[in-house]
Design a protein around this motif. Structure first.
Motif, PDB file in Angstrom:
ATOM      1  N   THR A 296      26.314  58.225  41.780  1.00  0.00           N
ATOM      2  CA  THR A 296      24.973  57.668  41.644  1.00  0.00           C
ATOM      3  C   THR A 296      24.898  56.399  40.780  1.00  0.00           C
ATOM      4  N   PRO A 297      25.456  56.444  39.573  1.00  0.00           N
ATOM      5  CA  PRO A 297      25.327  55.228  38.746  1.00  0.00           C
ATOM      6  C   PRO A 297      25.967  54.005  39.405  1.00  0.00           C
ATOM      7  N   ILE A 298      27.052  54.265  40.116  1.00  0.00           N
ATOM      8  CA  ILE A 298      27.731  53.143  40.756  1.00  0.00           C
ATOM      9  C   ILE A 298      26.905  52.626  41.929  1.00  0.00           C
ATOM     10  N   SER A 299      26.258  53.539  42.639  1.00  0.00           N
ATOM     11  CA  SER A 299      25.361  53.085  43.693  1.00  0.00           C
ATOM     12  C   SER A 299      24.262  52.217  43.124  1.00  0.00           C
ATOM     13  N   MET A 300      23.762  52.637  41.952  1.00  0.00           N
ATOM     14  CA  MET A 300      22.695  51.840  41.331  1.00  0.00           C
ATOM     15  C   MET A 300      23.185  50.430  41.043  1.00  0.00           C
ATOM     16  N   ILE A 301      24.373  50.339  40.470  1.00  0.00           N
ATOM     17  CA  ILE A 301      24.894  49.005  40.141  1.00  0.00           C
ATOM     18  C   ILE A 301      25.187  48.230  41.409  1.00  0.00           C
ATOM     19  N   LEU A 302      25.763  48.946  42.375  1.00  0.00           N
ATOM     20  CA  LEU A 302      26.142  48.300  43.619  1.00  0.00           C
ATOM     21  C   LEU A 302      24.917  47.672  44.272  1.00  0.00           C
ATOM     22  N   ALA A 303      23.855  48.479  44.427  1.00  0.00           N
ATOM     23  CA  ALA A 303      22.669  47.974  45.096  1.00  0.00           C
ATOM     24  C   ALA A 303      21.882  47.042  44.184  1.00  0.00           C
ATOM     25  N   GLY A 304      21.834  47.410  42.902  1.00  0.00           N
ATOM     26  CA  GLY A 304      20.977  46.654  42.004  1.00  0.00           C
ATOM     27  C   GLY A 304      21.550  45.299  41.631  1.00  0.00           C
ATOM     28  N   VAL A 305      22.859  45.203  41.490  1.00  0.00           N
ATOM     29  CA  VAL A 305      23.421  43.955  40.988  1.00  0.00           C
ATOM     30  C   VAL A 305      24.424  43.321  41.949  1.00  0.00           C
ATOM     31  N   LEU A 306      25.356  44.135  42.444  1.00  0.00           N
ATOM     32  CA  LEU A 306      26.461  43.539  43.184  1.00  0.00           C
ATOM     33  C   LEU A 306      26.002  42.784  44.420  1.00  0.00           C
ATOM     34  N   LEU A 307      25.023  43.345  45.128  1.00  0.00           N
ATOM     35  CA  LEU A 307      24.556  42.654  46.327  1.00  0.00           C
ATOM     36  C   LEU A 307      23.938  41.311  45.956  1.00  0.00           C
ATOM     37  N   LYS A 308      23.364  41.261  44.751  1.00  0.00           N
ATOM     38  CA  LYS A 308      22.705  40.012  44.336  1.00  0.00           C
ATOM     39  C   LYS A 308      23.709  38.890  44.132  1.00  0.00           C
ATOM     40  N   MET A 309      24.964  39.297  43.876  1.00  0.00           N
ATOM     41  CA  MET A 309      25.974  38.248  43.706  1.00  0.00           C
ATOM     42  C   MET A 309      26.089  37.396  44.957  1.00  0.00           C
ATOM     43  N   GLY A 310      25.972  38.049  46.122  1.00  0.00           N
ATOM     44  CA  GLY A 310      26.028  37.287  47.363  1.00  0.00           C
ATOM     45  C   GLY A 310      24.879  36.303  47.467  1.00  0.00           C
ATOM     46  N   GLY A 311      23.662  36.804  47.196  1.00  0.00           N
ATOM     47  CA  GLY A 311      22.502  35.924  47.275  1.00  0.00           C
ATOM     48  C   GLY A 311      22.581  34.802  46.266  1.00  0.00           C
ATOM     49  N   TYR A 312      23.044  35.168  45.064  1.00  0.00           N
ATOM     50  CA  TYR A 312      23.176  34.153  44.018  1.00  0.00           C
ATOM     51  C   TYR A 312      24.147  33.065  44.451  1.00  0.00           C
ATOM     52  N   GLY A 313      25.263  33.489  45.058  1.00  0.00           N
ATOM     53  CA  GLY A 313      26.243  32.516  45.528  1.00  0.00           C
ATOM     54  C   GLY A 313      25.639  31.560  46.533  1.00  0.00           C
ATOM     55  N   LEU A 314      24.802  32.105  47.430  1.00  0.00           N
ATOM     56  CA  LEU A 314      24.178  31.235  48.425  1.00  0.00           C
ATOM     57  C   LEU A 314      23.285  30.205  47.750  1.00  0.00           C
ATOM     58  N   ILE A 315      22.440  30.689  46.830  1.00  0.00           N
ATOM     59  CA  ILE A 315      21.485  29.769  46.209  1.00  0.00           C
ATOM     60  C   ILE A 315      22.184  28.767  45.310  1.00  0.00           C
ATOM     61  N   ARG A 316      23.211  29.258  44.607  1.00  0.00           N
ATOM     62  CA  ARG A 316      23.831  28.421  43.585  1.00  0.00           C
ATOM     63  C   ARG A 316      24.859  27.466  44.187  1.00  0.00           C
ATOM     64  N   ILE A 317      25.629  27.947  45.157  1.00  0.00           N
ATOM     65  CA  ILE A 317      26.789  27.177  45.603  1.00  0.00           C
ATOM     66  C   ILE A 317      26.636  26.674  47.032  1.00  0.00           C
ATOM     67  N   CYS A 318      26.393  27.620  47.918  1.00  0.00           N
ATOM     68  CA  CYS A 318      26.429  27.279  49.332  1.00  0.00           C
ATOM     69  C   CYS A 318      25.428  26.190  49.697  1.00  0.00           C
ATOM     70  N   TYR A 319      24.162  26.440  49.406  1.00  0.00           N
ATOM     71  CA  TYR A 319      23.129  25.521  49.859  1.00  0.00           C
ATOM     72  C   TYR A 319      23.135  24.199  49.100  1.00  0.00           C
ATOM     73  N   PRO A 320      23.142  24.214  47.767  1.00  0.00           N
ATOM     74  CA  PRO A 320      23.056  22.919  47.074  1.00  0.00           C
ATOM     75  C   PRO A 320      24.265  22.018  47.311  1.00  0.00           C
ATOM     76  N   ILE A 321      25.435  22.608  47.513  1.00  0.00           N
ATOM     77  CA  ILE A 321      26.622  21.753  47.637  1.00  0.00           C
ATOM     78  C   ILE A 321      26.757  21.215  49.052  1.00  0.00           C
ATOM     79  N   CYS A 322      26.306  21.977  50.022  1.00  0.00           N
ATOM     80  CA  CYS A 322      26.478  21.524  51.408  1.00  0.00           C
ATOM     81  C   CYS A 322      25.134  21.413  52.123  1.00  0.00           C
ATOM     82  N   PRO A 323      24.278  20.493  51.705  1.00  0.00           N
ATOM     83  CA  PRO A 323      22.930  20.474  52.293  1.00  0.00           C
ATOM     84  C   PRO A 323      22.911  20.215  53.801  1.00  0.00           C
ATOM     85  N   GLU A 324      23.689  19.252  54.260  1.00  0.00           N
ATOM     86  CA  GLU A 324      23.629  18.939  55.695  1.00  0.00           C
ATOM     87  C   GLU A 324      24.088  20.115  56.533  1.00  0.00           C
TER      88      GLU A 324
END
Lengths: 593, 112, 612, 218
Positions: A296-324
Motif C-alpha cells: 500500500t505505501p508504495i502504491s501511494m508513492i507510485l501513484a502520488g509522486v512517481l507518475l508525476k515525474m513523467g508529467g514534470y519531465g514533459l513540462i520541464r524538458i520535452c516541451y520547452p526545449i523542443c517547441p517546433e
C-alpha cells in the motif's frame, strides 16, 4: 542559511536517515518506522515552511524565476553541475513529494518483513524523487531519475503481492527502456547545444547561474563569433539554458535522420521515456501490475509522486526545449492523451479488482496531463494563443497535484481494506458504511475528489484542460469530456458496490474493525488538502501560475515568430498542394486550424 | 620455370600452401597432437613469409624489404612457437592424465 | 658516426629506458626470487604469496610516473640527477646524440618511445600499467583470502600471474609488431596454464586444453597476418607502417590492397580472440567454467584490458597518427627527403580540399596549413578510407559481440558461464569507443581523445565491478561448494551484506546510474554520438536493455527465491576479511560518480599522448 | 631461356618437399607418420630459409624447430597415444568442410601472393613495371643476373649486435638524427623471462600432485 545548504540538506536528509537505520545495530521494525517518520517529517516540514511568508527562505509567489537556485562544480569539464533550484513548476511537486512520502511512511506500519531494508530503500527513494524535481541540470536529473528506479524495483519485488516478481521486472524493464531512449536524447541535445550563439547573449548575461559557471567562456565565445572567428562550441546540460537555446536559436533544427530535425527526434525519444513513466496508453501496461502487486505505501508513492515525474519531465524538458517538434506532435499527442483518458476510464469500469480499478483511474487521470500540454497550436489571429496554452499547462500541473493527493488517498483506502479482509474483489464488498462509518465518509470525499466533483481538487485541473482543448480542437474536447461521465460512472458504481448496500458478504467479516486514529488522520490530511485545493485553487496557482505563463508565452512567441515573418510560408499555407514536401510544409499543413 | 629468378611471391605461395595445410590440419584433426602440428605449420608459414620479405634481392622495390627486422622477427617467432608447443604438450599430458585420451571430441564436459 | 658512438647511443638508450621500465623489471625479479626460494630448505617456509605481493606492490609504486621538472623547465632537467648519472655512465664527454638533436631529452618522459622505438611510454601505457599491476595486487590478496592456489602450487601460480602481467604490459605499450606478438604470447601462454590451475579436475584440464589449442591457432593466424602486413608495408614498426601506408595510398599504389586487407583481417582475428569478440568468443565460456573464479577474474579484467589496449594501439597506430617523427630503417632507406614528402602532402592537401564539401572548407584549409608545417606527423585524407574500413570492421564486430554476449547469457545456469558471456558483451562495449576514436581521428582530435578516455574510464569501472563479482563467486564457492545459480537461492538471508554488494555490482554491470558502470557507458555513448556512429549507439543502448534480464535473474534468485534445504551455511559477514575485501571493491563502484571530474582529468591525460 | 638458374632449381626442389610433406601431414591418419612428415616439411622450410639468405634463421629452424619442437611432439605422441588412439580417422563430413576451406583459402591467398608485381622477383617484376627507379633496377638486374639472387646475406654479427641494441646494418648517417633505429635488446631480454615462466608452468602441470590432503574444492 544559503540555498545550497538548504536544498542539499532537504535532498540528502533521507539518506542520513537511511544511514542511521543501517548502522543502528538490532533495530526493531517499529523503531525503523519512527526514524523514517521523523526523517521524512522533517523534510516535509522544511518544504512546507517554504509556503509560509516572511521566512528568509520562503518561496515567493507570483514569481516566474528560479528561486534558491545554486550551482556547484561537479564535472565542469563536461559542463555538468550540481545545479538545484525551485520554481513554480517544481516547487508544488516537491511539496507534494515530501507530503505524500511522509504519509506513505506513516502508512507503513503493516510492513514487518525485512523492515530495515524496507525503510532504507524508501528513504533512498525519497531522495531520488526530490532530486528529480529539484535538479535543473539535465544530467543530474537523469541520475536521480534512475536512482528512483532501483529502490522501487526492490520495494515492489520483495514486499509486493503474489506476482511481485513479474510486476517488478515489468516495471523495471519499461522504465529502463524509456531511460535509455532518454539518455540518447540527452546526448543529442548536449552535443547540439552551443552557448556561444550570439542570440543567447542576453540570456548569458542575465542568468546568474550561467554567469557563475561558464559565463566568461560563453561571452568570449559570443564575442568571437560576432567577430566571425572560429570557436569551439560550448555545450551545456543546464536545462534552462537548453530551453533558451530551443526557444531562441535554431541549433536543434539541424536535420538528423530521415529528413527529421534533431529536435524532432529528441522530442520523440524524450516523450516516449516520459510517457512510459506517466503512463500513456500504449505503454501503460506496467502500471496496473505494479500497482496491484506493490504494498500500500508504495502504491501511494507510485501513484502520488512517481507518475508525476513523467508529467514534470514533459513540462520541464520535452516541451520547452523542443517547441517546433512539440507543435508538430500536437495532434498525435493530444489524441493519445484523449485515448488514455477514455481507455483508462473504460478499463476501470471493467475491473473486478479494487486496486486495479484505482490503477486504471490513474491512467485516465494522467491522460488529462498530456492533453493539457499538447494544446500548443491554438491559433488566435495567426498567432499561437499563449493564453490557451498557459491554461492547458496550468490545468495539467493542477491535475498532477490533485491526482497526487486523491490517488494516494484512494490507494490508502484500498490498502486499509485489504489489510483487514485480505481480498480486493469488488463484488464481495458492500455495506462498509455501517461497519466503518468514519472511514467511509472520508473515502467518499477522496473518491469524489478523484471524480472531479466541483469544490474538490480534481475538478479544477480537468476543467482547465478541457477548456483549453476546446480552443484547440472542439472534437477532442467533446470526446475528452466523455471521460467525465465515465469517471463519474465507475467511481459511483464502486462506491455503491463497496460502501453502500446492506451487508458485507465477503470473507473474514469479523476483521472489519473501524479505522484507527492513525489511519483516519492520514486520510483526513489528504482530504483536507483535496478540499483546500478545490475551494481555493489560488493557493496552488499563486505559486505556479507565473512560471507556467512565462513558459507558455516564450514557447508561443517562438512558434509565432517561426510562422509569421516568412512570406513564403504564408503562401504555402494557402496553397499546400504546390509546396515542396519537406518537413516545414508538413508542419505548416498540420498546424492549420 | 628454372630460368626465372625467384621472387617474394614464390615464397608467399609456398607460405600460403603451408598456412592452408596448417589451418586444415587444425580443423580436421581430432587429436590434440595433430592440432598442434597444424599450428606448427601455420607458424612456419608465417616465418617463411618473414624471411622472404627480408631478402631485398627477391623483389623490385628492394628498399622496402624488411632486412634484419624480418630475421629477428623470424627468430623470435621460432623461439615463441617452441615455448608454446612445450606448454601445449604439458597441458595435453595433464588432460590425458585426467581423461585417458587426447581426443578433443571427447572433451564434452564443457558444453562447447 | 663511429661504431663506438653507436654503442654509446644504444647504451644510453637502454639506460634511459630501463629507468622508466622498472615496474616490469621488478615483476621479473619477483619471478626469479620465487624460483630461487625453492632452492634452500628454509625457502619453503617463506610465504610465496607474501613475496609476490611485496613485489607487485613495489612495482605498483614504481609505476607511478616519477616527477620530472623537464616539461616545466628544460634547463633544470639537464642538471637533474639521473642525467648526470647517465652521462658519467655513458661516456666521458656528452654523447653527440644529445648535442645534435633537440628531440633528445635528458631522460625518458611520458610521450617518448623507449627501447629504441619498440615501446611507447605515454599516458596510456602508464595508466594500463598501473591498472594491471593494481589488479594483480588485488588478485593476490583475493587468492590469499580464498586459499586457491594452495601452498604447494602457490609459487608456480604466482609466477604465471606475474609473467602474464609482464606480457600484458608489453601488449598495451607496444609500438612494434614484434613486441605486440611477444606480448600476446607472454600473456596467453601462462594464461593457458592458469586455466588449468586445479590440475586434478577434469573440467579444469579440459578448459586449459581448449584454451591452449584455440589460442595457439589464433596466435598462428595473427603471426601470419603480421608477416603479411609487415612485408607489405616494409616495416614492423607501427608508426613507420602507418606512414608507409599513408604514402602508398597517397601515391595511388593499390596493388597491395589485398595483402594488406588479409593481413589486417588476420591480425584482427588474433586480437578478437584475445578480446573474445564474436565470432572468436567460443573458448571464453568453456574456459571460464573450467577455470577457478580467481583465474576468471584475471582473464576477464586484466586480459581484456590488455587486449583492448593493444587494439587501441594497433587501430590508432596504423590509421594515421604517427606519434613522432620516425627514423626506422625502412623509412630511412626509402629516402623520404623532406622535399619529396612535402610534395606528396601538398598534392594530398589539394585533393582533400576538392573532396571535402564546402562546409568543411575552412577546416580543410586549417588542416592544409598544418600539413605544410608538420608534414609527417599529421593525419591526412589519404588514410580516411583505411580508417573507414577499420571503423566498419571494429564497429561491426563490437555490435555483434555485445549483442551475442547479451543474448547468449540468457540460458546459462552456471554463474561463471554467465559472467563469461557478460565479459564477452563488455568486450563489445569496450570495442565501440575504439571504433569511435578511429572515426574521429582525422576529423576531431579532441573527440578522439575523449573516445580513448572513455575506454580508460570504462576499464577503471570494469576493474572494480568484475573483480568484485568474481571475488564474491569465489568466496561463495568456498562456502556452498557450488557455482550454479540455482544454489544461490535466498542467500541474502545468510549474508545480506555480501548480496547487497553483489547487487550493486550487478546494477553497475548493467550500467545504471549512479554507479560506476554508468559512468563508463555514458562516456562511451557520448563518444559514439560525437563520432556519428548512431547505429552503434542505438545497438549499445538496446543491449543495455537486453542485459538487464540475466543480471537481474541472478539477483532475483539470490534475493527473492526461497532457500534450498541442503546447503552448507553460506554466511559471510561483511565485517570479516573477505567481506571487507568485497566491500572495498564495491564502495568505489557506488561512489565513483561523485569523483567524476578527477577521473575525467586523469583519463584525458592518459589519452592525450596518443594525439600529440 | 637456356640459362638455368640453380637457385631457382633448388627453390623448387625445397618448395616441393615443404608443401608435399605439409600435405602429407594433413592427409595422414597415423600420428607418427604425421610427425615424420612434419619433420621433413619443416626441414624443407629451413632449406628455403637458407636459399633466401637467412642462414642463421635456417639453422635455428633446424635446431629449435625440427630438433626441439618435434622431439617434444613425439614425446607427446609416445606418452599419450596408445594403441587405438594412434590413428584417428576424420569423418567424411570433416573432409568436405576441409576441401571447401582449402578451396576458399587458396582462392584468396594465392591471388594475394601474386597480387603485387614488385614481388614477382627481380627480373620479372622489372619487365612488368615502368617506373624510373625500377627500370634502373632492371638494367642492373640484367647486367648481373647471376649474382642478384644471393646478394644480401645477413650476417650473424649483425643479428647478434641488433639483439643487444646496436644496429650496424643500417646506413650510419641516418642514425645521427637522434631517434635510434629499433634495437632488439628488450625482446631479447624479456623473452628469457618468458621462457622461465613457461618452464615453470609446464613443470607445474606435468608434475604429479603431491598427495597431502584431499582438495577442499569441488
Amino acid at each position: 542559511m544559503s540555498s545550497a545548504a538548504l536544498l542539499s540538506s532537504i535532498l540528502f536528509f533521507p539518506c542520513l536517515g537511511a544511514l542511521v537505520i543501517l548502522f543502528w545495530a538490532r533495530i526493531s521494525p517499529a523503531m525503523c518506522q519512527k526514524v523514517s517518520l521523523v526523517c521524512s517529517g522533517l523534510v516535509a516540514l522544511a518544504t512546507f515552511s517554504f509556503l509560509l511568508p516572511g521566512l528568509p527562505w520562503s518561496f515567493a509567489p507570483y514569481e516566474a524565476t528560479v528561486q534558491h537556485g545554486f550551482a556547484l562544480d561537479w564535472i565542469p569539464s563536461f559542463q555538468i553541475y550540481y545545479y538545484l533550484g525551485l520554481d513554480g513548476i517544481s516547487f508544488p511537486l516537491v511539496v507534494l513529494t515530501a507530503g505524500v512520502s511522509f504519509l506513505a511512511i506513516a502508512a507503513s506500519g503493516t510492513i514487518k518483513k525485512h523492515a530495515v531494508s524496507y525503510y532504507i530503500l524508501i528513504l533512498l527513494l525519497i531522495t531520488g524523487m526530490l532530486g528529480v524535481f529539484l535538479s535543473l541540470d539535465l544530467f543530474l536529473f537523469y541520475i536521480f531519475w534512475e536512482v528512483v528506479l532501483l529502490p522501487m524495483y526492490f520495494l515492489i519485488g520483495i514486499w509486493g503481492g503474489p506476482r511481485k516478481e513479474y510486476a517488478a521486472i515489468k516495471f523495471f524493464l519499461y522504465t529502463i527502456f524509456g531511460s535509455i531512449l532518454m539518455l540518447i536524447a540527452l546526448l543529442m541535445l548536449y552535443f547540439a547545444s552551443d552557448l556561444t550563439d550570439p542570440r543567447l547573449e542576453e540570456f548569458v548575461k542575465s542568468d546568474t547561474i550561467i554567469q557563475q559557471t561558464v559565463g566568461s567562456q560563453a561571452l568570449e565565445g559570443i564575442e568571437a563569433r560576432q567577430a566571425d572567428d572560429a570557436v569551439q562550441p560550448l555545450h551545456t546540460f543546464n536545462i534552462l539554458a537548453l530551453q533558451k537555446i530551443g526557444q531562441l536559436t535554431d541549433q536543434f533544427d539541424e536535420p538528423l535522420l530521415w529528413g527529421y530535425s534533431l529536435q524532432w527526434w529528441a522530442f520523440l525519444l524524450l516523450f516516449i521515456g516520459f510517457a512510459i513513466k506517466l503512463p500513456l496508453v500504449p505503454v501503460h501496461t506496467w502500471l496496473p501490475d505494479a500497482h496491484v502487486e506493490a504494498p500500500t505505501p508504495i502504491s501511494m508513492i507510485l501513484a502520488g509522486v512517481l507518475l508525476k515525474m513523467g508529467g514534470y519531465g514533459l513540462i520541464r524538458i520535452c516541451y520547452p526545449i523542443c517547441p517546433e517538434a512539440a507543435q508538430w506532435f500536437a495532434y498525435p499527442v493530444a489524441i493519445l492523451g484523449v485515448i488514455a483518458m477514455l481507455y483508462g476510464a473504460f478499463a476501470a469500469l471493467a475491473q473486478w479488482d479494487f486496486k486495479r480499478l484505482v490503477a486504471y483511474s490513474s491512467v485516465s487521470h494522467m491522460g488529462y496531463v498530456v492533453l493539457g500540454l499538447a494544446v500548443c497550436s491554438v491559433y488566435a489571429g495567426g498567432q499561437v494563443d499563449s493564453q490557451a496554452w498557459a491554461m492547458g499547462m496550468n490545468g495539467a500541473m493542477f491535475q498532477m497535484i490533485a491526482h497526487g493527493i486523491s490517488s494516494a488517498g484512494m490507494f490508502f483506502c484500498v490498502g486499509m481494506l485489504y489489510d483487514r479482509v485480505k481480498h480486493r474483489q469488488l463484488d464481495q464488498f458492500g455495506g462498509l458504511f455501517h461497519r466503518m462509518p468514519t472511514f467511509s465518509g472520508l473515502s467518499f470525499g477522496i473518491f469524489f475528489a478523484s471524480m472531479g466533483l466541483p469544490g474538490l481538487c480534481g475538478f479544477i485541473g480537468e476543467i482547465f484542460v478541457l477548456l483549453s482543448t476546446w480552443k484547440f480542437s472542439a472534437v477532442l474536447a467533446i470526446v475528452g469530456s466523455l471521460t467525465l461521465l465515465l469517471t463519474a460512472g465507475y467511481i459511483l458504481w464502486t462506491l455503491q458496490r463497496v460502501y453502500l448496500g446492506f451487508e458485507y458478504h465477503g470473507p473474514l467479516p469479523e476483521k472489519l474493525s473501524p479505522a484507527t486514529k492513525g489511519e483516519i488522520s492520514i486520510l483526513g490530511v489528504l482530504l483536507a488538502f483535496a478540499i483546500l485545493l478545490g475551494i481555493y485553487p489560488q493557493s496552488l496557482f499563486r505559486y505556479m501560475e507565473a512560471t507556467v505563463t512565462q513558459t507558455a508565452d516564450a514557447l508561443a512567441e517562438r512558434l509565432s515568430a517561426k510562422e509569421e515573418p516568412d512570406e513564403q510560408q504564408a503562401q504555402l499555407r494557402i496553397d499546400p498542394l504546390e509546396a515542396p514536401a519537406d518537413t516545414k510544409t508538413l508542419l505548416v499543413e498540420r498546424v492549420q486550424p | 620455370m628454372f630460368t626465372q629468378p625467384i621472387g617474394v611471391a614464390h615464397y608467399l605461395v609456398v607460405g600460403a600452401i603451408l598456412f592452408v595445410c596448417g589451418i586444415v590440419c587444425m580443423t580436421t584433426k581430432r587429436n590434440t597432437i595433430g592440432i598442434l602440428m597444424g599450428v606448427e605449420l601455420v607458424l612456419s608459414a608465417a616465418i617463411l613469409n618473414f624471411v622472404a620479405f627480408s631478402q631485398p634481392a627477391f623483389r623490385v622495390d628492394q628498399e622496402a624489404s624488411l632486412g634484419i627486422d624480418g630475421h629477428v622477427f623470424a627468430l623470435f617467432a621460432i623461439v615463441l612457437a617452441a615455448a608454446e608447443a612445450a606448454v601445449a604438450l604439458a597441458i595435453a599430458l595433464n588432460y590425458y592424465n585426467n581423461h585417458s585420451t587426447i581426443d578433443v571430441d571427447r572433451a564434452q564436459d564443457l558444453q562447447g | 658516426m663511429s661504431f663506438y658512438q653507436l654503442i654509446v647511443n644504444a647504451k644510453w638508450e637502454s639506460w634511459a629506458s630501463t629507468l622508466v621500465y622498472l615496474p616490469e623489471i621488478v615483476l621479473c625479479l619477483t619471478i626469479v626470487i620465487l624460483l630461487l626460494l625453492r632452492l634452500p630448505r628454509w625457502g619453503s617456509r617463506i610465504s610465496s604469496l607474501g613475496i609476490a605481493l611485496v613485489g607487485s606492490v613495489i612495482a605498483f609504486v614504481l609505476s607511478i610516473p616519477f616527477e620530472t621538472t623537464a616539461e616545466a623547465n628544460p634547463e633544470a632537467a639537464t642538471t637533474a640527477q639521473p642525467v648526470s648519472l647517465l652521462q658519467e655512465e655513458t661516456s666521458p664527454n656528452p654523447p653527440d646524440i644529445e648535442a645534435s638533436s633537440e628531440e633528445t631529452k635528458a631522460y625518458k618522459q611520458p610521450g617518448d618511445t623507449i627501447f629504441s622505438g619498440l615501446i611507447v611510454y605515454d599516458g596510456l601505457t602508464i595508466f594500463f600499467r598501473q591498472l594491471l599491476i593494481l589488479f594483480v595486487v588485488a588478485l593476490l590478496i583475493l587468492m590469499g583470502l580464498t586459499g586457491i592456489p594452495d601452498r604447494d602450487s602457490g609459487a608456480d601460480v604466482f609466477t604465471l600471474i606475474l609473467g602474464a602481467t609482464v606480457g600484458f604490459s608489453l601488449m598495451v605499450s607496444s609500438n612494434h609488431l614484434l613486441i605486440a606478438f611477444l606480448g600476446v604470447e607472454m600473456a596467453s601462454v601462462p594464461s593457458y596454464v592458469l586455466a588449468g590451475t586445479l590440475k586434478g579436475r577434469r573440467i579444469a584440464s579440459e578448459a586449459a586444453l581448449k584454451f591452449a589449442l584455440y589460442g595457439a591457432g589464433a596466435a598462428g593466424v595473427m603471426l601470419y597476418g603480421m608477416s603479411l602486413m609487415a612485408g607489405a608495408l616494409g616495416s614492423a614498426h607501427l608508426p613507420t607502417m602507418a606512414e608507409n601506408l599513408a604514402q602508398l595510398t597517397a601515391n595511388g599504389v593499390d596493388d597491395r590492397q589485398l595483402v594488406l586487407f588479409l593481413g589486417g583481417l588476420m591480425i584482427l582475428v588474433g586480437l578478437a580472440f584475445k578480446l573474445s569478440a564474436f565470432p572468436f568468443h567460443f573458448w571464453c565460456p568453456d574456459v571460464f567454467e573450467g577455470a577457478t573464479a580467481e583465474v576468471d577474474a584475471f582473464l576477464s579484467v586484466a586480459s581484456k584490458a590488455a587486449a583492448i589496449g593493444l587494439l587501441l594501439r594497433f587501430a590508432i597506430g596504423i590509421s594515421g597518427v604517427p606519434g613522432e617523427p620516425i627514423e626506422a630503417p625502412a623509412a630511412v632507406a626509402q629516402a623520404t627527403s623532406t622535399e619529396e614528402a612535402k610534395n606528396t602532402f601538398d598534392i594530398l592537401a589539394i585533393s582533400q580540399t576538392e573532396a571535402t564539401s564546402l562546409t568543411f572548407a575552412a577546416q580543410a584549409d586549417q588542416e592544409k596549413t598544418k600539413l605544410e608545417e608538420k608534414p609527417v606527423t599529421d593525419p591526412d585524407s589519404s588514410v580516411v578510407p583505411i580508417q573507414d574500413l577499420i571503423v566498419f570492421l571494429i564497429g561491426l564486430m563490437a555490435a555483434l559481440t555485445t549483442t551475442f554476449g547479451n543474448l547468449a547469457a540468457y540460458g546459462q545456469t552456471n554463474i561463471k558461464r554467465l559472467m563469461a558471456y557478460s565479459t564477452i558483451a563488455h568486450a563489445g562495449y569496450l570495442m565501440m569507443p575504439v571504433a569511435a576514436a578511429v572515426a574521429l581521428l582525422s576529423k576531431d582530435q579532441a573527440g578522439a581523445q575523449e573516445a580513448v578516455a572513455s575506454v580508460v574510464v570504462y576499464l577503471i569501472a570494469y576493474f572494480f565491478m568484475n573483480l568484485g563479482v568474481f571475488a564474491i563467486i569465489a568466496l561463495l564457492r568456498n562456502r556452498i561448494r557450488s557455482e550454479e545459480i540455482e544454489d544461490y537461492a535466498g542467500i541474502v538471508r545468510e549474508s545480506p551484506g555480501l548480496v547487497v554488494c553483489f547487487g550493486i555490482l550487478m546494477f553497475s554491470l548493467i550500467g545504471l546510474p549512479p554507479l560506476a558502470g554508468f559512468l563508463g557507458k555514458f562516456w562511451i555513448f557520448a563518444a559514439l554520438w560525437e563520432a556519428g556512429l548512431i547505429t552503434l549507439l542505438f545497438i549499445g543502448g538496446l543491449n543495455t536493455f537486453f542485459s538487464i534480464f540475466y543480471y537481474l535473474r541472478v539477483l532475483k534468485v539470490m534475493v527473492l527465491s526461497p532457500e534450498p534445504d541442503h546447503r552448507s551455511p553460506a554466511a559471510i559477514p561483511i565485517i570479516s576479511w573477505p567481506g571487507l575485501y568485497v566491500a572495498a571493491l564495491t564502495v568505489p563502484v557506488a561512489i565513483l560518480l561523485v569523483f567524476w571530474e578527477p577521473i575525467r582529468v586523469y583519463s584525458l591525460w592518459a589519452a592525450a599522448d596518443l594525439f600529440q | 631461356m637456356d640459362n638455368i638458374l640453380w637457385h631457382s632449381v633448388f627453390f623448387w626442389a625445397f618448395a616441393v618437399i615443404t608443401c608435399g610433406f605439409a600435405v602429407m601431414v594433413v592427409l595422414s591418419d597415423n600420428i607418427v607418420r604425421m610427425a615424420v612428415a612434419l619433420i621433413f616439411s619443416l626441414s624443407g622450410a629451413a632449406g628455403l630459409f637458407l636459399l633466401a639468405g637467412a642462414d642463421f634463421v635456417g639453422a635455428m629452424q633446424l635446431m629449435i624447430y625440427v630438433g626441439g619442437t618435434l622431439v617434444l611432439l613425439i614425446f607427446g605422441v609416445m606418452l599419450t597415444a596408445q594403441g587405438p588412439f594412434i590413428s584417428l580417422k576424420a569423418g567424411s563430413g570433416d573432409w568436405i568442410i576441409a576441401v571447401v576451406m582449402v578451396g576458399l583459402s587458396l582462392a584468396m591467398l594465392l591471388p594475394m601472393a601474386w597480387s603485387v608485381p614488385d614481388w614477382h622477383g627481380p627480373a620479372m617484376g622489372a619487365s612488368e613495371t615502368k617506373t624510373t627507379k625500377q627500370t634502373a633496377l632492371q638494367e642492373e638486374a640484367e647486367a648481373d643476373q647471376e649474382t642478384v639472387v644471393v646478394e644480401h646475406n645477413v650476417s650473424v654479427t649483425e643479428i647478434g649486435l641488433s639483439l643487444v641494441g646496436v644496429r650496424t646494418d643500417l646506413n650510419q648517417e641516418d642514425q645521427e638524427s637522434g631517434q635510434l633505429p629499433e634495437g632488439y635488446l628488450l625482446p631479447f631480454e624479456i623473452v628469457s623471462v618468458h621462457l622461465l615462466v613457461i618452464l615453470i608452468g609446464a613443470a607445474y602441470l606435468a608434475r604429479a600432485k603431491r598427495p597431502r590432503k584431499p582438495t577442499k574444492y569441488p
